[in-house]
Motif scaffolding. Structure first.
Motif, PDB file in Angstrom:
ATOM      1  N   ASN A  41      43.214  30.706  41.009  1.00 16.81           N
ATOM      2  CA  ASN A  41      42.668  32.066  41.012  1.00 16.81           C
ATOM      3  C   ASN A  41      43.513  32.890  41.965  1.00 16.81           C
ATOM      4  OD1 ASN A  41      40.390  34.070  40.448  1.00 16.81           O
ATOM      5  ND2 ASN A  41      40.417  34.034  42.687  1.00 16.81           N
ATOM      6  N   VAL A  42      43.910  34.082  41.523  1.00 17.28           N
ATOM      7  CA  VAL A  42      44.657  35.004  42.381  1.00 17.28           C
ATOM      8  C   VAL A  42      43.890  36.315  42.448  1.00 17.28           C
ATOM      9  CG1 VAL A  42      46.788  36.298  42.710  1.00 17.28           C
ATOM     10  CG2 VAL A  42      46.885  33.960  41.834  1.00 17.28           C
ATOM     11  N   ILE A  98      36.150  41.948  37.247  1.00 16.85           N
ATOM     12  CA  ILE A  98      34.821  42.368  37.720  1.00 16.85           C
ATOM     13  C   ILE A  98      34.162  41.396  38.699  1.00 16.85           C
ATOM     14  CG2 ILE A  98      34.367  43.723  35.637  1.00 16.85           C
ATOM     15  CD1 ILE A  98      32.643  41.419  34.603  1.00 16.85           C
ATOM     16  N   GLY A  99      34.716  40.203  38.889  1.00 16.74           N
ATOM     17  CA  GLY A  99      34.011  39.151  39.637  1.00 16.74           C
ATOM     18  C   GLY A  99      34.075  39.259  41.142  1.00 16.74           C
ATOM     19  N   GLY A 100      35.007  40.063  41.694  1.00 16.40           N
ATOM     20  CA  GLY A 100      35.091  40.220  43.141  1.00 16.40           C
ATOM     21  C   GLY A 100      35.691  39.018  43.845  1.00 16.40           C
ATOM     22  N   ALA A 164      28.945  34.530  33.933  1.00 19.39           N
ATOM     23  CA  ALA A 164      29.201  33.090  33.928  1.00 19.39           C
ATOM     24  C   ALA A 164      30.694  32.828  33.999  1.00 19.39           C
ATOM     25  CB  ALA A 164      28.617  32.442  32.674  1.00 19.39           C
ATOM     26  N   PHE A 165      31.081  31.867  34.810  1.00 27.17           N
ATOM     27  CA  PHE A 165      32.484  31.493  35.002  1.00 27.17           C
ATOM     28  C   PHE A 165      32.887  30.500  33.922  1.00 27.17           C
ATOM     29  CE2 PHE A 165      35.822  28.864  36.947  1.00 27.17           C
ATOM     30  CZ  PHE A 165      36.664  29.826  37.458  1.00 27.17           C
ATOM     31  N   ALA A 166      34.045  30.724  33.296  1.00 27.65           N
ATOM     32  CA  ALA A 166      34.549  29.832  32.249  1.00 27.65           C
ATOM     33  C   ALA A 166      35.462  28.785  32.873  1.00 27.65           C
ATOM     34  CB  ALA A 166      35.297  30.629  31.193  1.00 27.65           C
ATOM     35  N   GLY A 167      35.001  27.548  32.933  1.00 28.97           N
ATOM     36  CA  GLY A 167      35.790  26.475  33.522  1.00 28.97           C
ATOM     37  C   GLY A 167      36.931  26.043  32.618  1.00 28.97           C
ATOM     38  N   LEU A 188      47.443  39.689  47.963  1.00 27.11           N
ATOM     39  CA  LEU A 188      46.738  38.692  47.164  1.00 27.11           C
ATOM     40  C   LEU A 188      46.209  37.543  48.017  1.00 27.11           C
ATOM     41  CD1 LEU A 188      48.692  35.963  46.668  1.00 27.11           C
ATOM     42  CD2 LEU A 188      49.928  37.585  45.237  1.00 27.11           C
ATOM     43  N   SER A 189      45.224  36.870  47.456  1.00 26.28           N
ATOM     44  CA  SER A 189      44.630  35.671  48.038  1.00 26.28           C
ATOM     45  C   SER A 189      44.507  34.621  46.944  1.00 26.28           C
ATOM     46  CB  SER A 189      43.237  35.983  48.610  1.00 26.28           C
ATOM     47  OG  SER A 189      42.480  34.795  48.805  1.00 26.28           O
ATOM     48  N   THR A 190      44.734  33.351  47.301  1.00 22.57           N
ATOM     49  CA  THR A 190      44.597  32.262  46.333  1.00 22.57           C
ATOM     50  C   THR A 190      43.338  31.435  46.577  1.00 22.57           C
ATOM     51  OG1 THR A 190      46.073  30.885  47.684  1.00 22.57           O
ATOM     52  CG2 THR A 190      47.070  32.108  45.865  1.00 22.57           C
ATOM     53  N   CYS A 191      42.335  32.032  47.196  1.00 18.66           N
ATOM     54  CA  CYS A 191      41.047  31.347  47.359  1.00 18.66           C
ATOM     55  C   CYS A 191      40.347  31.212  46.004  1.00 18.66           C
ATOM     56  CB  CYS A 191      40.156  32.124  48.317  1.00 18.66           C
ATOM     57  SG  CYS A 191      40.694  32.063  50.040  1.00 18.66           S
ATOM     58  N   GLN A 192      39.405  30.284  45.920  1.00 17.01           N
ATOM     59  CA  GLN A 192      38.659  30.079  44.682  1.00 17.01           C
ATOM     60  C   GLN A 192      37.831  31.310  44.318  1.00 17.01           C
ATOM     61  OE1 GLN A 192      37.783  26.048  46.438  1.00 17.01           O
ATOM     62  NE2 GLN A 192      36.983  25.673  44.384  1.00 17.01           N
ATOM     63  N   HIS A 193      37.620  31.466  43.016  1.00 17.04           N
ATOM     64  CA  HIS A 193      36.800  32.565  42.500  1.00 17.04           C
ATOM     65  C   HIS A 193      35.369  32.419  43.019  1.00 17.04           C
ATOM     66  CE1 HIS A 193      34.688  35.102  39.595  1.00 17.04           C
ATOM     67  NE2 HIS A 193      35.858  35.634  39.278  1.00 17.04           N
ATOM     68  N   PRO A 194      34.690  33.514  43.350  1.00 12.77           N
ATOM     69  CA  PRO A 194      33.327  33.405  43.897  1.00 12.77           C
ATOM     70  C   PRO A 194      32.322  32.760  42.946  1.00 12.77           C
ATOM     71  CG  PRO A 194      33.879  35.684  43.393  1.00 12.77           C
ATOM     72  CD  PRO A 194      35.156  34.910  43.307  1.00 12.77           C
ATOM     73  N   LEU A 195      32.587  32.796  41.635  1.00 12.43           N
ATOM     74  CA  LEU A 195      31.670  32.181  40.677  1.00 12.43           C
ATOM     75  C   LEU A 195      32.111  30.789  40.240  1.00 12.43           C
ATOM     76  CD1 LEU A 195      30.818  35.223  38.352  1.00 12.43           C
ATOM     77  CD2 LEU A 195      29.521  34.330  40.298  1.00 12.43           C
ATOM     78  N   ASP A 196      33.192  30.287  40.790  1.00 12.09           N
ATOM     79  CA  ASP A 196      33.669  28.944  40.446  1.00 12.09           C
ATOM     80  C   ASP A 196      32.606  27.916  40.847  1.00 12.09           C
ATOM     81  OD1 ASP A 196      34.968  26.517  40.126  1.00 12.09           O
ATOM     82  OD2 ASP A 196      36.812  27.159  41.114  1.00 12.09           O
TER      83      ASP A 196
END
Length: 241
Positions: A41-42, A98-100, A164-167, A188-196
């Motif tokens: 995730n970026v 849209i996920g932030g 809903a997050f699509a895995g 940019l940040s490469t942290c995981q998506h908040p909905l992961d």
């Protein structure tokens, strides 16, 4: 700027999972983001490098192109009606606007708190503070953090408005190409998506590759996607007359 290509780039750099990065991309430069191992995730923010009060605007980007996700052919608009960058290549097909981003409380609740003092570079980072750390290098702060793009991630919304997050959406080697139409500060940040939903803290590495491709021509697919894009590109071109 000297001519180059993806096989002979201006530069390449690996951004480790959970890290943050920033830099200025010049007009006519293309930046390729590559998901090295899959599941990356970026989270990205974009600012006009010459006037940083002008920055990426999520609402204008989506409504101008009548879409709720980004992919090849889309442009990323500023709040001044200009095009910061265009998506010229995309092996993924859907990127979340849209996920932030995650924050410290969310990461601690989901993965546990692990500080730099305890784990050094393996500490648990979050997207919000990562972006804030980067924009601070340019005199920006909390009020300058706007809704971001999450490249490589897909979020779907049902009829009830639930997200809903699509895995398994992005796979190893997938990439997206961003051609910059303005002199743009990229954060940019490469942290995981908040909905992961992954119960483990394991952000993924992303490779950056930049080359000079030249600005969009008259027959460019991103420019001609819709009448709104033609106007946005014209506004941008006038800035560089």
């Amino acid at each position: 700027m000297r001519e180059s290509s993806p096989s002979s780039p201006l530069w390449e750099e690996l951004v480790p999972g959970g890290a943050h990065w920033s830099g200025v991309l010049r007009r006519g430069t293309t930046l390729r983001l590559t998901d090295v191992g899959g599941g990356a995730n970026v989270a990205m923010l974009l600012y006009n490098n010459e006037e940083k009060l002008e920055r990426y605007n999520m609402a204008d980007t989506l409504k101008a192109q009548h879409t709720a996700h980004l992919t090849a052919g889309c442009a990323c608009y500023s709040d001044m009606g200009r095009v910061l960058c265009s998506i010229t290549g995309d092996s993924v097909g859907w990127h979340d606007p849209i996920g932030g981003v995650s924050n410290a409380a969310m990461v601690a609740r989901r993965y546990g708190a692990l500080s730099y003092q305890e784990a050094r570079n393996a500490c648990h980072r979050n997207g919000y503070d990562s972006l804030l750390n980067e924009v601070a290098k340019y005199g920006l702060g909390r009020r300058d953090l706007v809704p971001n793009i999450n490249f490589f991630s897909k979020v779907v919304v049902d009829d009830g408005g639930n997200m809903a997050f699509a895995g398994g959406h992005s796979r190893a080697g997938d990439h997206v190409d961003l051609r910059f139409e303005m002199e743009t500060l990229v954060v940019l940040s490469t942290c995981q998506h908040p909905l992961d939903p992954d119960p483990e803290y394991r952000p993924r590495d992303v490779k950056l590759t930049a080359w000079y491709s030249g600005p969009a021509g008259a027959d460019d697919p991103c420019r001609n996607r819709c009448p709104e894009n033609r106007r946005g590109f014209a506004n941008t071109d006038r800035l560089y007359l």
